[in-house]
Design an enzyme around this catalytic site. Sequence first.
Site, short mmCIF file in Angstrom:
data_model
loop_
_atom_site.label_atom_id
_atom_site.label_comp_id
_atom_site.label_asym_id
_atom_site.label_seq_id
_atom_site.Cartn_x
_atom_site.Cartn_y
_atom_site.Cartn_z
N SER A 94 45.76 -44.14 4.97
CA SER A 94 45.63 -43.25 3.80
C SER A 94 46.85 -42.34 3.66
O SER A 94 47.30 -42.06 2.55
CB SER A 94 44.34 -42.43 3.88
OG SER A 94 44.42 -41.44 4.88
N ASN A 95 47.40 -41.88 4.79
CA ASN A 95 48.61 -41.05 4.72
C ASN A 95 49.79 -41.87 4.23
O ASN A 95 50.61 -41.39 3.43
CB ASN A 95 48.93 -40.44 6.10
CG ASN A 95 48.14 -39.19 6.39
OD1 ASN A 95 48.39 -38.16 5.79
ND2 ASN A 95 47.18 -39.29 7.27
N ARG A 124 54.91 -51.52 27.77
CA ARG A 124 55.25 -50.76 26.56
C ARG A 124 56.67 -51.06 26.10
O ARG A 124 56.92 -51.16 24.90
CB ARG A 124 55.14 -49.24 26.83
CG ARG A 124 53.73 -48.73 26.92
CD ARG A 124 53.74 -47.19 27.04
NE ARG A 124 52.42 -46.67 27.38
CZ ARG A 124 51.42 -46.52 26.50
NH1 ARG A 124 51.61 -46.85 25.23
NH2 ARG A 124 50.25 -46.07 26.88
N MET A 182 48.63 -45.13 16.33
CA MET A 182 47.87 -44.71 17.50
C MET A 182 48.40 -45.23 18.84
O MET A 182 47.66 -45.34 19.80
CB MET A 182 46.40 -45.11 17.33
CG MET A 182 45.75 -44.56 16.08
SD MET A 182 45.90 -42.76 15.97
CE MET A 182 44.55 -42.27 17.01
N ARG A 183 49.68 -45.60 18.91
CA ARG A 183 50.25 -46.02 20.18
C ARG A 183 51.24 -44.97 20.66
O ARG A 183 52.02 -44.42 19.86
CB ARG A 183 50.98 -47.37 20.05
CG ARG A 183 50.15 -48.49 19.47
CD ARG A 183 48.90 -48.76 20.25
NE ARG A 183 49.18 -49.18 21.63
CZ ARG A 183 48.22 -49.30 22.56
NH1 ARG A 183 46.99 -48.96 22.27
NH2 ARG A 183 48.51 -49.68 23.77
N ASN A 207 55.93 -37.33 12.54
CA ASN A 207 54.54 -37.69 12.83
C ASN A 207 53.63 -36.65 12.21
O ASN A 207 54.01 -35.47 12.10
CB ASN A 207 54.30 -37.74 14.34
CG ASN A 207 52.86 -38.13 14.68
OD1 ASN A 207 52.30 -39.06 14.11
ND2 ASN A 207 52.24 -37.36 15.58
N HIS A 237 49.92 -34.90 12.83
CA HIS A 237 48.90 -34.74 13.86
C HIS A 237 47.80 -33.84 13.30
O HIS A 237 48.11 -32.78 12.74
CB HIS A 237 49.52 -34.13 15.12
CG HIS A 237 48.55 -33.92 16.23
ND1 HIS A 237 48.08 -34.94 17.00
CD2 HIS A 237 47.94 -32.79 16.68
CE1 HIS A 237 47.23 -34.46 17.90
NE2 HIS A 237 47.13 -33.16 17.72
N ASP A 284 53.17 -35.18 20.82
CA ASP A 284 52.73 -34.14 19.87
C ASP A 284 53.42 -32.80 20.14
O ASP A 284 52.78 -31.75 20.10
CB ASP A 284 51.21 -33.97 19.96
CG ASP A 284 50.48 -35.25 19.60
OD1 ASP A 284 49.39 -35.47 20.15
OD2 ASP A 284 51.01 -36.03 18.78
N GLU A 336 46.35 -33.23 4.85
CA GLU A 336 47.39 -34.15 5.35
C GLU A 336 48.07 -34.86 4.19
O GLU A 336 49.30 -35.00 4.14
CB GLU A 336 46.77 -35.20 6.28
CG GLU A 336 46.27 -34.66 7.60
CD GLU A 336 45.68 -35.75 8.46
OE1 GLU A 336 46.21 -36.87 8.50
OE2 GLU A 336 44.66 -35.47 9.12
#
Length: 195
Positions: free
Chosen positions: A12-13, A64, A89-90, A106, A108, A144, A173
């Site tokens: 949605s963002n 990773r 979400m990683r 990002n 948050h 974050d 957001e």
Amino acid sequence: KRVAILISGGGSNMVKLVESMVGDHPARAVLVGSNDANAAGLKKAAEMGVDTFAVDHRPFKGDREAFQAELLKHLKAAKPDIVCLAGFMRVLTESFVREWDGRMLNIHPSLLPKYKGLHTHARALEAGDTEAGCTVHLVTPALDDGPILGQARVPILPEDDADTLAARVLVQEHKLYPAVLERFARGDTSPLYLG
Ligand code: GRF
């Protein structure tokens, strides 16, 4: 400016960001990627005419660096000036973050530096906070934790649960991220505070 957006789910963002980059906006969305080939946002991006890709993180198991190398390959091909994480979400390690130093953003769902990590709304409710919100920040290797580019605040109401609070924050957001991206794309890194 060329903008690539990474998502993991509904996006949605991402939709609001893509929709905002029109007319005399200094940026254009050139690519939307996901770690999940089934992310609903990929279809929405394609419907808006934006190129998409997916790199499923699961086959890479705990490697990773290998997952990020694949992600980087797709991203670099689009030559983005700015990368926006939007519901991605990683966790990204220092090597990946360093590739986009100072030009990866990002969003948050908390008023950072409070509530880094997950379950931010439940934690704010648990703490008895009277307000919550969201933060757009530059991505640095620490989770974050980067310089704040914008924040929006909402009240926490007595009858709120995590879902009602999340919904109220998500509305902000969708206003904050496009506004911060437009400023950032114009070279303005002064923080924007809404509400
Ligand atoms: C939302 O909870 C938002 O707070 C966070 O990621 C979640 C999904 O966002 N940024 P989106 O709808 O995929 O943009």
